[in-house]
Design a protein around this motif. Structure first.
Motif, PDB file in Angstrom:
ATOM      1  N   ALA A  74     -20.427  52.946  41.280  1.00  0.00           N
ATOM      2  CA  ALA A  74     -19.318  53.098  42.095  1.00  0.00           C
ATOM      3  C   ALA A  74     -18.285  53.246  41.398  1.00  0.00           C
ATOM      4  CB  ALA A  74     -19.332  52.046  43.133  1.00  0.00           C
ATOM      5  N   ARG A  75     -17.965  52.390  40.537  1.00  0.00           N
ATOM      6  CA  ARG A  75     -17.078  52.434  39.640  1.00  0.00           C
ATOM      7  C   ARG A  75     -16.907  53.653  38.563  1.00  0.00           C
ATOM      8  NH1 ARG A  75     -16.788  46.118  37.139  1.00  0.00           N
ATOM      9  NH2 ARG A  75     -16.469  45.042  39.323  1.00  0.00           N
ATOM     10  N   GLN A  76     -18.224  54.224  37.974  1.00  0.00           N
ATOM     11  CA  GLN A  76     -18.030  55.322  37.431  1.00  0.00           C
ATOM     12  C   GLN A  76     -17.508  56.684  38.139  1.00  0.00           C
ATOM     13  OE1 GLN A  76     -21.776  55.865  35.282  1.00  0.00           O
ATOM     14  NE2 GLN A  76     -21.242  57.977  34.912  1.00  0.00           N
ATOM     15  N   LEU A  77     -18.143  56.281  39.565  1.00  0.00           N
ATOM     16  CA  LEU A  77     -17.766  57.719  40.410  1.00  0.00           C
ATOM     17  C   LEU A  77     -16.094  57.565  40.660  1.00  0.00           C
ATOM     18  CD1 LEU A  77     -18.269  59.698  42.443  1.00  0.00           C
ATOM     19  CD2 LEU A  77     -18.687  58.128  43.999  1.00  0.00           C
ATOM     20  N   ARG A  78     -15.565  56.464  40.728  1.00  0.00           N
ATOM     21  CA  ARG A  78     -14.138  56.395  41.110  1.00  0.00           C
ATOM     22  C   ARG A  78     -13.412  56.966  39.881  1.00  0.00           C
ATOM     23  NH1 ARG A  78     -12.778  50.576  40.364  1.00  0.00           N
ATOM     24  NH2 ARG A  78     -12.940  51.199  38.411  1.00  0.00           N
ATOM     25  N   ASP A  79     -13.870  56.283  38.493  1.00  0.00           N
ATOM     26  CA  ASP A  79     -13.291  56.734  37.414  1.00  0.00           C
ATOM     27  C   ASP A  79     -13.514  58.297  36.874  1.00  0.00           C
ATOM     28  OD1 ASP A  79     -12.435  53.957  36.924  1.00  0.00           O
ATOM     29  OD2 ASP A  79     -13.828  53.795  35.387  1.00  0.00           O
ATOM     30  N   GLU A  80     -14.536  59.013  37.265  1.00  0.00           N
ATOM     31  CA  GLU A  80     -14.683  60.240  36.769  1.00  0.00           C
ATOM     32  C   GLU A  80     -13.805  61.213  37.797  1.00  0.00           C
ATOM     33  OE1 GLU A  80     -18.728  61.809  36.758  1.00  0.00           O
ATOM     34  OE2 GLU A  80     -19.395  60.371  35.335  1.00  0.00           O
ATOM     35  N   MET A  81     -13.702  60.699  39.202  1.00  0.00           N
ATOM     36  CA  MET A  81     -12.897  61.336  40.149  1.00  0.00           C
ATOM     37  C   MET A  81     -11.376  61.293  39.760  1.00  0.00           C
ATOM     38  SD  MET A  81     -15.149  63.064  42.166  1.00  0.00           S
ATOM     39  CE  MET A  81     -15.865  63.181  40.558  1.00  0.00           C
ATOM     40  N   ARG A  82     -11.063  60.362  39.102  1.00  0.00           N
ATOM     41  CA  ARG A  82      -9.541  59.986  38.700  1.00  0.00           C
ATOM     42  C   ARG A  82      -9.136  60.843  37.569  1.00  0.00           C
ATOM     43  NH1 ARG A  82      -8.351  53.840  38.558  1.00  0.00           N
ATOM     44  NH2 ARG A  82      -9.836  54.194  36.715  1.00  0.00           N
ATOM     45  N   ALA A  83     -10.475  60.835  36.725  1.00  0.00           N
ATOM     46  CA  ALA A  83      -9.868  61.551  35.323  1.00  0.00           C
ATOM     47  C   ALA A  83      -9.855  63.110  35.877  1.00  0.00           C
ATOM     48  CB  ALA A  83     -11.260  61.374  34.561  1.00  0.00           C
ATOM     49  N   THR A  84     -10.866  63.589  36.605  1.00  0.00           N
ATOM     50  CA  THR A  84     -10.421  65.023  37.090  1.00  0.00           C
ATOM     51  C   THR A  84      -9.249  65.282  37.468  1.00  0.00           C
ATOM     52  OG1 THR A  84     -13.152  65.013  37.578  1.00  0.00           O
ATOM     53  CG2 THR A  84     -11.733  66.949  38.597  1.00  0.00           C
ATOM     54  N   ARG A  85      -8.658  64.277  38.273  1.00  0.00           N
ATOM     55  CA  ARG A  85      -7.286  64.753  38.823  1.00  0.00           C
ATOM     56  C   ARG A  85      -6.188  64.309  38.164  1.00  0.00           C
ATOM     57  NH1 ARG A  85      -5.599  65.032  44.506  1.00  0.00           N
ATOM     58  NH2 ARG A  85      -3.498  64.420  44.724  1.00  0.00           N
ATOM     59  N   HIS A  86      -6.301  63.232  37.154  1.00  0.00           N
ATOM     60  CA  HIS A  86      -5.140  62.902  36.446  1.00  0.00           C
ATOM     61  C   HIS A  86      -5.327  62.668  34.915  1.00  0.00           C
ATOM     62  CE1 HIS A  86      -3.491  61.641  40.318  1.00  0.00           C
ATOM     63  NE2 HIS A  86      -4.350  60.963  40.579  1.00  0.00           N
ATOM     64  N   GLY A  87      -6.434  62.994  34.540  1.00  0.00           N
ATOM     65  CA  GLY A  87      -6.690  62.814  33.165  1.00  0.00           C
ATOM     66  C   GLY A  87      -7.219  61.311  32.929  1.00  0.00           C
ATOM     67  N   LEU A  88      -7.339  60.862  31.724  1.00  0.00           N
ATOM     68  CA  LEU A  88      -7.973  59.510  31.584  1.00  0.00           C
ATOM     69  C   LEU A  88      -6.733  58.576  31.837  1.00  0.00           C
ATOM     70  CD1 LEU A  88     -10.095  59.462  28.395  1.00  0.00           C
ATOM     71  CD2 LEU A  88     -10.799  59.957  30.595  1.00  0.00           C
ATOM     72  N   THR A  89      -7.076  57.600  32.672  1.00  0.00           N
ATOM     73  CA  THR A  89      -6.217  56.600  33.249  1.00  0.00           C
ATOM     74  C   THR A  89      -7.044  55.271  33.410  1.00  0.00           C
ATOM     75  OG1 THR A  89      -6.131  57.239  35.471  1.00  0.00           O
ATOM     76  CG2 THR A  89      -4.465  58.192  34.213  1.00  0.00           C
ATOM     77  N   GLY A  90      -6.384  54.132  33.661  1.00  0.00           N
ATOM     78  CA  GLY A  90      -7.079  52.890  34.060  1.00  0.00           C
ATOM     79  C   GLY A  90      -7.032  51.780  32.881  1.00  0.00           C
ATOM     80  N   GLN A  91      -7.906  51.218  32.764  1.00  0.00           N
ATOM     81  CA  GLN A  91      -7.821  50.081  32.143  1.00  0.00           C
ATOM     82  C   GLN A  91      -9.376  49.856  31.324  1.00  0.00           C
ATOM     83  OE1 GLN A  91      -4.978  48.239  31.713  1.00  0.00           O
ATOM     84  NE2 GLN A  91      -5.791  46.911  30.306  1.00  0.00           N
ATOM     85  N   LEU A  92      -9.290  49.746  30.058  1.00  0.00           N
ATOM     86  CA  LEU A  92     -10.597  49.668  29.071  1.00  0.00           C
ATOM     87  C   LEU A  92     -10.735  48.065  28.614  1.00  0.00           C
ATOM     88  CD1 LEU A  92     -13.073  51.308  28.377  1.00  0.00           C
ATOM     89  CD2 LEU A  92     -11.744  51.878  26.455  1.00  0.00           C
ATOM     90  N   TYR A 111      -7.443  54.901  19.722  1.00  0.00           N
ATOM     91  CA  TYR A 111      -7.701  55.354  21.189  1.00  0.00           C
ATOM     92  C   TYR A 111      -6.383  55.440  21.960  1.00  0.00           C
ATOM     93  CZ  TYR A 111     -10.126  55.189  25.532  1.00  0.00           C
ATOM     94  OH  TYR A 111     -10.414  55.551  26.761  1.00  0.00           O
ATOM     95  N   GLY A 112      -5.387  54.547  21.707  1.00  0.00           N
ATOM     96  CA  GLY A 112      -4.095  54.647  22.429  1.00  0.00           C
ATOM     97  C   GLY A 112      -3.366  55.652  22.083  1.00  0.00           C
ATOM     98  N   ALA A 113      -3.434  56.086  20.838  1.00  0.00           N
ATOM     99  CA  ALA A 113      -2.676  57.344  20.512  1.00  0.00           C
ATOM    100  C   ALA A 113      -3.220  58.553  21.259  1.00  0.00           C
ATOM    101  CB  ALA A 113      -2.770  57.370  18.889  1.00  0.00           C
ATOM    102  N   ALA A 114      -4.621  58.511  21.400  1.00  0.00           N
ATOM    103  CA  ALA A 114      -5.240  59.784  21.905  1.00  0.00           C
ATOM    104  C   ALA A 114      -5.149  59.707  23.486  1.00  0.00           C
ATOM    105  CB  ALA A 114      -6.701  59.873  21.503  1.00  0.00           C
ATOM    106  N   HIS A 115      -5.174  58.455  24.177  1.00  0.00           N
ATOM    107  CA  HIS A 115      -5.162  58.475  25.307  1.00  0.00           C
ATOM    108  C   HIS A 115      -4.037  57.298  25.991  1.00  0.00           C
ATOM    109  CE1 HIS A 115      -8.817  60.750  25.254  1.00  0.00           C
ATOM    110  NE2 HIS A 115      -9.497  59.864  24.200  1.00  0.00           N
ATOM    111  N   PRO A 116      -2.923  57.705  25.913  1.00  0.00           N
ATOM    112  CA  PRO A 116      -2.001  56.786  25.875  1.00  0.00           C
ATOM    113  C   PRO A 116      -1.910  56.169  27.674  1.00  0.00           C
ATOM    114  CG  PRO A 116      -1.050  58.842  25.899  1.00  0.00           C
ATOM    115  CD  PRO A 116      -2.443  59.085  25.733  1.00  0.00           C
ATOM    116  N   ASN A 117      -2.427  56.766  28.558  1.00  0.00           N
ATOM    117  CA  ASN A 117      -2.391  56.335  29.880  1.00  0.00           C
ATOM    118  C   ASN A 117      -3.726  55.286  30.211  1.00  0.00           C
ATOM    119  OD1 ASN A 117      -0.073  57.792  30.765  1.00  0.00           O
ATOM    120  ND2 ASN A 117      -1.504  59.654  30.844  1.00  0.00           N
ATOM    121  N   VAL A 118      -4.337  54.989  29.170  1.00  0.00           N
ATOM    122  CA  VAL A 118      -5.427  54.019  29.431  1.00  0.00           C
ATOM    123  C   VAL A 118      -4.965  52.699  28.818  1.00  0.00           C
ATOM    124  CG1 VAL A 118      -7.766  53.486  28.963  1.00  0.00           C
ATOM    125  CG2 VAL A 118      -7.370  55.579  29.464  1.00  0.00           C
TER     126      VAL A 118
END
Length: 293
Positions: A74-92, A111-118
């Motif tokens: 379920a978390r993977q589905l949420r993250d994939e849908m969010r990435a499709t819409r907004h790019g990589l975001t969230g918390q790692l 990683y932070g330089a490549a994906h600043p919204n995570v």
């Protein structure tokens, strides 16, 4: 049902209804009601309870495996849908053995330089804790030893092979030594990581192979404490070369390389075995591969 499974996972992890409710940010009555609703939906008793938590029933143990899988999906589905819409975001969330924290910082910076919204959360933990936290979905990945103790089924990216240095005061008799055999550590007053740390178990074996019984009168789960103890005087410590160099930099300390005894122990990034990984986690694995290529 997903929210009820999240409740069930929290209770199984904490072993206490009150603490589980606090981690979820809900009241204990709401948590108890959610667990009862889940049990009613599944038609089985999941948790033994009277006045307090009494552990998982056999059905609860079986359900725990499914709950982790379903919640992870379920978390993977949420993250994939969010990435499709907004790019990589969230918390790692990454748990790291203390001796690999400098490598974790380098990986996080790339990683932070490549994906600043995570956002990144880095936790220092023992290797056994890391595996448990990955299994319980408390963290997304870990940096730990790859070849010293069983890992189970994980995705892994090797980062480096661990080699060791003796950290001594700058005026110590061994400070000018180039390379020291492990047998030369006999009789030294050592401060070492605690026995629950895999690095300590590796060092104990290296010392035993050299016929040395370690005299470790000070133990800590923090590499900072060990180096501080050396600075205080009268002690020496053994650390992997990378973290030793970082912690000794700018201090009146000297590093003495310990002669390699066979191949070093591999340390790397590990993640739950899952195909495909979430976009956020796959990007972390990719960045780790690029860092060592």
């Amino acid at each position: 049902m997903i929210d009820k499974l999240e409740m069930f996972l929290a209770v199984a992890k904490e072993g206490h209804f009150g603490r589980a409710a606090a981690t979820l940010g809900i009241t204990q009555p709401s948590l108890s009601a959610g667990i009862k609703q889940l049990e009613a939906q599944l038609g089985v008793l999941l948790i033994f309870r009277g006045a307090r938590y009494g552990g998982l029933t056999p059905e609860g143990q079986a359900a725990l495996v499914w709950a982790r899988r379903i919640v992870g999906d379920a978390r993977q589905l949420r993250d994939e849908m969010r990435a499709t819409r907004h790019g990589l975001t969230g918390q790692l969330r990454i748990a790291v053995v203390p001796t690999a924290l400098t490598w974790a910082a380098r990986l996080a910076a790339r990683y932070g330089a490549a994906h600043p919204n995570v956002g990144l959360t880095i936790l220092s933990r023992a290797s056994v804790e890391i595996l448990k936290m990955i299994e319980d979905l408390q963290v997304d990945a870990g940096i730990s030893y790859l070849d010293n103790e069983p890992l189970g089924r994980v995705s892994a990216v090797p980062l480096y092979d661990e080699r060791y240095s003796l950290v001594v005061p700058a005026d110590h008799a061994l400070a000018g030594a180039g390379v020291l055999d492990w047998a030369g550590l006999d009789g030294l007053r050592l401060c070492l990581l605690t026995p629950d740390m895999q690095n300590r178990r590796i060092i104990n074996r290296r010392l035993a192979d050299a016929g040395v019984t370690p005299l470790a009168m000070v133990e800590s789960n923090s590499t900072v404490v060990l180096v501080s103890q050396v600075l205080a005087g009268g002690w020496v410590t053994i650390l992997p070369q990378d973290i030793a160099g970082f912690l000794a930099q700018g201090k009146p300390l000297a590093l003495v390389q310990l002669a390699p005894e066979g191949p070093g122990h591999a340390v790397g990034l590990i993640a739950p075995w899952r195909e495909p990984h979430t976009p956020v986690l796959e990007a972390l694995l990719t960045e780790a591969r690029r860092m060592v290529s």
